[in-house]
Each structure stands twice: as C-alpha cells, then as structure tokens.
Design a protein around this motif. Structure first.
Motif, PDB file in Angstrom:
ATOM      1  N   GLU A 133     -12.420  73.766  33.001  1.00 15.89           N
ATOM      2  CA  GLU A 133     -11.516  74.885  33.310  1.00 15.89           C
ATOM      3  C   GLU A 133     -12.174  75.870  34.275  1.00 15.89           C
ATOM      4  O   GLU A 133     -11.486  76.575  35.022  1.00 15.89           O
ATOM      5  CB  GLU A 133     -11.101  75.614  32.017  1.00 15.89           C
ATOM      6  N   LYS A 139      -8.819  71.373  22.056  1.00 11.13           N
ATOM      7  CA  LYS A 139      -8.072  71.680  23.289  1.00 11.13           C
ATOM      8  C   LYS A 139      -8.038  70.477  24.220  1.00 11.13           C
ATOM      9  O   LYS A 139      -6.975  70.090  24.720  1.00 11.13           O
ATOM     10  CB  LYS A 139      -8.698  72.894  23.981  1.00 11.13           C
ATOM     11  N   ILE A 140      -9.172  69.841  24.425  1.00  8.74           N
ATOM     12  CA  ILE A 140      -9.180  68.698  25.349  1.00  8.74           C
ATOM     13  C   ILE A 140      -8.425  67.506  24.733  1.00  8.74           C
ATOM     14  O   ILE A 140      -7.845  66.699  25.460  1.00  8.74           O
ATOM     15  CB  ILE A 140     -10.610  68.314  25.804  1.00  8.74           C
ATOM     16  N   ASP A 152      -4.946  68.277  25.691  1.00  5.22           N
ATOM     17  CA  ASP A 152      -4.844  68.064  27.147  1.00  5.22           C
ATOM     18  C   ASP A 152      -4.775  66.568  27.470  1.00  5.22           C
ATOM     19  O   ASP A 152      -4.089  66.162  28.410  1.00  5.22           O
ATOM     20  CB  ASP A 152      -6.051  68.669  27.876  1.00  5.22           C
ATOM     21  N   THR A 204      -1.192  65.318  26.665  1.00  6.99           N
ATOM     22  CA  THR A 204      -0.150  65.689  27.644  1.00  6.99           C
ATOM     23  C   THR A 204      -0.470  65.113  29.024  1.00  6.99           C
ATOM     24  O   THR A 204       0.367  65.170  29.927  1.00  6.99           O
ATOM     25  CB  THR A 204      -0.069  67.225  27.835  1.00  6.99           C
ATOM     26  N   MET A 230      -2.456  66.577  30.901  1.00  7.31           N
ATOM     27  CA  MET A 230      -2.931  67.706  31.705  1.00  7.31           C
ATOM     28  C   MET A 230      -4.425  67.556  31.954  1.00  7.31           C
ATOM     29  O   MET A 230      -4.946  67.990  32.989  1.00  7.31           O
ATOM     30  CB  MET A 230      -2.631  69.033  30.991  1.00  7.31           C
ATOM     31  N   ASN A 231      -5.131  66.926  30.995  1.00  8.76           N
ATOM     32  CA  ASN A 231      -6.568  66.705  31.207  1.00  8.76           C
ATOM     33  C   ASN A 231      -6.808  65.994  32.541  1.00  8.76           C
ATOM     34  O   ASN A 231      -7.715  66.344  33.290  1.00  8.76           O
ATOM     35  CB  ASN A 231      -7.157  65.900  30.045  1.00  8.76           C
ATOM     36  N   ASN A 289      -4.002  76.775  34.816  1.00 14.13           N
ATOM     37  CA  ASN A 289      -4.963  76.677  33.721  1.00 14.13           C
ATOM     38  C   ASN A 289      -4.645  77.668  32.606  1.00 14.13           C
ATOM     39  O   ASN A 289      -4.675  77.315  31.425  1.00 14.13           O
ATOM     40  CB  ASN A 289      -6.378  76.928  34.256  1.00 14.13           C
ATOM     41  N   ASN A 329      -1.576  76.694  30.683  1.00 16.25           N
ATOM     42  CA  ASN A 329      -1.885  75.552  29.822  1.00 16.25           C
ATOM     43  C   ASN A 329      -2.709  75.994  28.607  1.00 16.25           C
ATOM     44  O   ASN A 329      -2.454  75.554  27.489  1.00 16.25           O
ATOM     45  CB  ASN A 329      -2.627  74.481  30.636  1.00 16.25           C
ATOM     46  N   GLU A 330      -3.687  76.885  28.830  1.00 14.52           N
ATOM     47  CA  GLU A 330      -4.484  77.358  27.681  1.00 14.52           C
ATOM     48  C   GLU A 330      -3.576  78.049  26.659  1.00 14.52           C
ATOM     49  O   GLU A 330      -3.706  77.840  25.452  1.00 14.52           O
ATOM     50  CB  GLU A 330      -5.599  78.306  28.133  1.00 14.52           C
ATOM     51  N   VAL A 376      -1.279  75.360  24.948  1.00 12.09           N
ATOM     52  CA  VAL A 376      -2.016  74.517  23.990  1.00 12.09           C
ATOM     53  C   VAL A 376      -2.302  75.320  22.715  1.00 12.09           C
ATOM     54  O   VAL A 376      -2.158  74.817  21.601  1.00 12.09           O
ATOM     55  CB  VAL A 376      -3.328  73.968  24.612  1.00 12.09           C
ATOM     56  N   TRP A 389       4.084  71.504  28.818  1.00 15.02           N
ATOM     57  CA  TRP A 389       4.168  71.446  30.292  1.00 15.02           C
ATOM     58  C   TRP A 389       5.380  72.211  30.819  1.00 15.02           C
ATOM     59  O   TRP A 389       5.381  72.648  31.952  1.00 15.02           O
ATOM     60  CB  TRP A 389       4.114  70.003  30.813  1.00 15.02           C
TER      61      TRP A 389
END
Ligand code: NDP
Ligand code: MG
Length: 394
Positions: free
Chosen positions: A132, A213-214, A217, A220, A222-223, A335, A338-339, A342, A356
């Motif tokens: 991030e 969190k990851i 991610d 989704t 998003m990672n 970012n 997304n944070e 999540v 998303w």
C-alpha cells in the motif's frame, strides 16, 4: 560472503510477514534493533524476550505501560526492558534508529508509508512487503530512494520473482510482465455467486496463509490490482506492459518476457520466507536451513495451468489500472477506499461486491487534479476518504 551481523528494524513484527521475518532472523542469527506492532503486545513481549531489541514501538501510551508490566511479570529487569515508543512517531523512530542495515516494512496499509519514507530519508535500505506504501505514494517513495541511494528490496512474492528474473537482464530491459495470481478463493465464481460470499469464505485463501486485509484483497482480486501499481513503480513500466495470469497452483511466482522474446520465470512451492530471506540477504543467497524442496512431480506442480482473469466479474483489477493511468491522487484514493471497504467488510457491515463498488464510487467522484501530491496531501486524502466512507455505515 553474507554479513551475519546485519541489524534489522522490523515494522509490523507481529503480523504474518513480521513473524516469518523473525523466523529468518532466527535461522540466520541476525540482530534486531527495533520491533513494532499496533496492539498485539502479548506476542511482542515474547519477541522481545527472544530477540532483545534496543527499542520497540506500540500503538498507544496505554499499551506501552501494559507492555512494561508484562515484561516485568516475565522477569525482565528495568535495564533489560527496551526503550518503548508509541504511535506514528514511534514507528518513525523505529525506522530511523542509528546503526540499522535494513528496515523490514511489514505494516499493513497506508500507516506504513510515513516510516518507510523516514527510513529512506535516512538512507536505509527497505525490504518492502507493505505494498500500500507504493500504491499510495509510489512516486514519493521511489524518488526518495533514488535521491538517498537507498534500495527498495521487494518482498511481495510476485515482485521478488520479477526482480530475480530481471537481475539476469542487462539494464532491466523487458517487454512485458506476466503477473501471476492464484485467483483467490472465488476463482470461477460468477457475479451472482459473489453476492452470497461470507466473511469466513473470503478469509480462506487456497494457497497462502496471510493477514486478514491481504486475504480479502486476494479474494476481490484488488490485491492483483495493487500489485500492478506496485510493479509499475518498482520496475518503471506502464500498466499496459503487465498482464495478469491466473495460475491456481501458485508455483510460478511471475514471468518476464524480455526484448529478445525469451521468457524468464521464478518458481517453487509457495513459501513467503523465501522472498523475505532474499530481500534480507541480497545480493547473497546463503544456504537455507529449511528448504521446501521443489518436486515437479508433486500433484500441485505436475500440471501447471493458466487462465485469463475475468475482469467483468472482478472489476478491482481494472479500477487499479485506471488509477495508475490517471496518476496524481487516484492511486491514493483507490487504496484508501479499498482500506475502508475491507474494514467495513471485516466488520460485516457491507457485502462482498460492495467492496469494489465503494472503490469505484470514490474513483468516479474524485474531486481534485493535483498531479504530484506530497506526503501531507496524501495523508489528508487518505484519512478524508476513509472517514467519509466509514461515516456512511455508523
Ligand atoms: P498482518 O495483518 O498479519 O500484520 C500487520 C502488522 O502491522 C502487524 O504487526 C500489526 O500489528 C501492524 N499494524 C497494523 N496496523 C497498524 C497501524 N495502524 N500502525 C502500526 N502497525 C500496524 O499483515 P501481513 O503480514 O499479512 O501483511 C503485511 C503487509 O505485507 C501488507 O501490506 C500485505 O499486503 C503485504 N504482503 C503480505 C503477504 C503475506 O503473505 N502475508 C504477502 C505479500 C505482501 P498488530 O499485530 O499489533 O495488529
Ligand atoms: Mg503478492
């Protein structure tokens, strides 16, 4: 010969990457100057007993005094208790202590950006897990590193793979990166099926055991979007040069097509200790005490497969591409949104697809065209975006 006296500061020592970093420290008998966590002082106390850092940092003053009591109960005398710092200043102190050889940046999220900038400003090399940081502040981070002759050593497995491949290439010249993705727990799902996804389903990653969190991610995808942006900064390339390849076995950690058409890959069974270890020991590769020996005949390795990511079902990848193309504050907003999303999903306040949808909404509503944001602007934008999103779900 590898310098066994390397001294590390480990930011986010109690997390998945932090704990595995300490396994490597134990294996290579390295020294630890500083450790940080946010709130897990029970684990931090154990780590202090074993690794004896000169300083630690925790989230708040209250946690600091609880940590002192805990260490006294465990039998540490006043002089054996490390210096204890707190909050954002504590992270910066841990990242800039005198005599450090390498800072391991393993905090999750935007909170890792300020100490990474501080470490680079002090000329320290940074082993970077905290993606991030590059997503929100890529140009600032890369510029500071080059001005201070500090190295950024990738820890993210795909970026470590790309970096390892490119180290065999004159001038790092390449056409294209194939960024591999496991596809996460919902590979092959359609949009209707994603509506019904629960938190516990989303936390189950098929091939990697990681922080919450990851893990979300990855679910989704998003990672992978964040990793496209991370790769653009680390390897100075355009998003069009990066193709996401779903590779469910997670054996090939990424591939690079060179200008002469040759394709290089780095592979092995998934084990984050390898990229962590390489970032620490680079440019050496001392023999490993543990070794998850590769077996091409193992069921997970004998049939490698590759699929296109379905961006109509997983729009996060496209949102990240748009953000890096747009530049300026867009990646920071992506970012931050997304944070926030999540966090709301982990608190079971929103559905899985809303993650998303919230990010897309924030990107579409972007109100500013600042092109080269400094840290203060990034910091304001990050917190403002998070606060506005979270307020809607109070
Ligand atoms: P974890 O959630 O397991 O650990 C995060 C660490 O950061 C913990 O030590 C935590 O402390 C600390 N932390 C969290 N929030 C704050 C804060 N606001 N201020 C200070 N410290 C904080 O995460 P991971 O180890 O899984 O991931 C770390 C980073 O590495 C992420 O950016 C992730 O994307 C990246 N990464 C992780 C991989 C993995 O396999 N896990 C693979 C590739 C990249 P506490 O324990 O007290 O909460
Ligand atoms: Mg990765």
């Amino acid at each position: 010969m590898f310098d066994l006296h390397k001294r590390l500061s480990i930011l986010g020592a109690t997390g998945s990457i932090g704990r595995q970093t300490l396994e490597v420290v134990r294996e290579l008998n390295l020294s630890v100057e500083a450790l940080t966590c946010n709130s897990n002082i029970m684990l931090l106390a154990e780590q202090i007993l074993e690794f004896k850092p000169a300083a630690v940092s925790v989230g708040t003053a209250k946690l600091a005094s609880e940590l002192i009591s805990l260490l006294q109960i465990k039998g540490l005398t006043k002089s054996e208790i490390p210096e204890i710092f707190t909050g954002k200043e504590g992270l910066v102190t841990a990242a800039t202590m005198p005599g450090i050889d390498l800072v391991m940046a393993a905090i999750v999220g935007f909170s890792g950006l300020e100490p990474v900038l501080a470490a680079l400003d002090s000329g320290y090399d940074v082993a970077l897990a905290n993606k991030e940081t590059l997503v929100a502040g890529g140009p600032l981070v890369m510029d500071l590193a080059s001005r201070n002759n500090a190295r950024i050593l990738p820890v993210d497995s795909e970026h470590s793979a790309i970096w390892q491949c490119l180290n065999a290439v004159p001038d790092y010249r390449f056409n294209k990166i194939f960024l591999t993705a496991s596809g996460g727990p919902f590979r092959g799902f359609n949009s209707a099926e994603l509506e019904k996804v629960t938190l516990s389903m989303a936390l189950q990653h098929p091939t990697w055991n990681m922080g919450a969190k990851i893990s979300i991610d990855s679910a989704t995808m998003m990672n992978k979007g964040l990793e496209i942006i991370e790769a653009c900064h680390l390897f100075s390339c355009r998003p069009e040069q990066i193709e996401v390849v779903v590779h469910p076995q997670s054996i090939i950690h990424s591939m690079v097509e060179l200008e002469d058409g040759s394709v290089l890959a780095q592979l092995g069974f998934p084990d984050m200790r390898l990229p962590i270890r390489l970032a620490i020991t680079w440019p050496e590769r001392p023999p490993a005490a543990y070794h998850n020996a590769f077996d091409p005949f193992a069921p997970s390795a004998s049939e490698l497969s590759f699929e296109r990511a379905d961006e109509s079902v997983f729009p996060a990848i496209g949102l990240a591409r748009d953000a890096i193309k747009d530049g300026g504050l867009s990646p920071c907003i992506l970012n931050a949104a997304n944070e926030a999303a999540v966090k709301l999903f982990l608190e079971e306040k929103i559905s899985f697809p809303e993650i998303w949808q919230i990010v897309a909404g924030e990107m579409a509503a972007k109100r500013t065209n600042i092109t080269d944001p400094d840290y203060d602007i990034l910091n304001f934008t990050h917190h403002d975006t998070i606060d506005r999103i979270c307020e809607r779900y109070l």
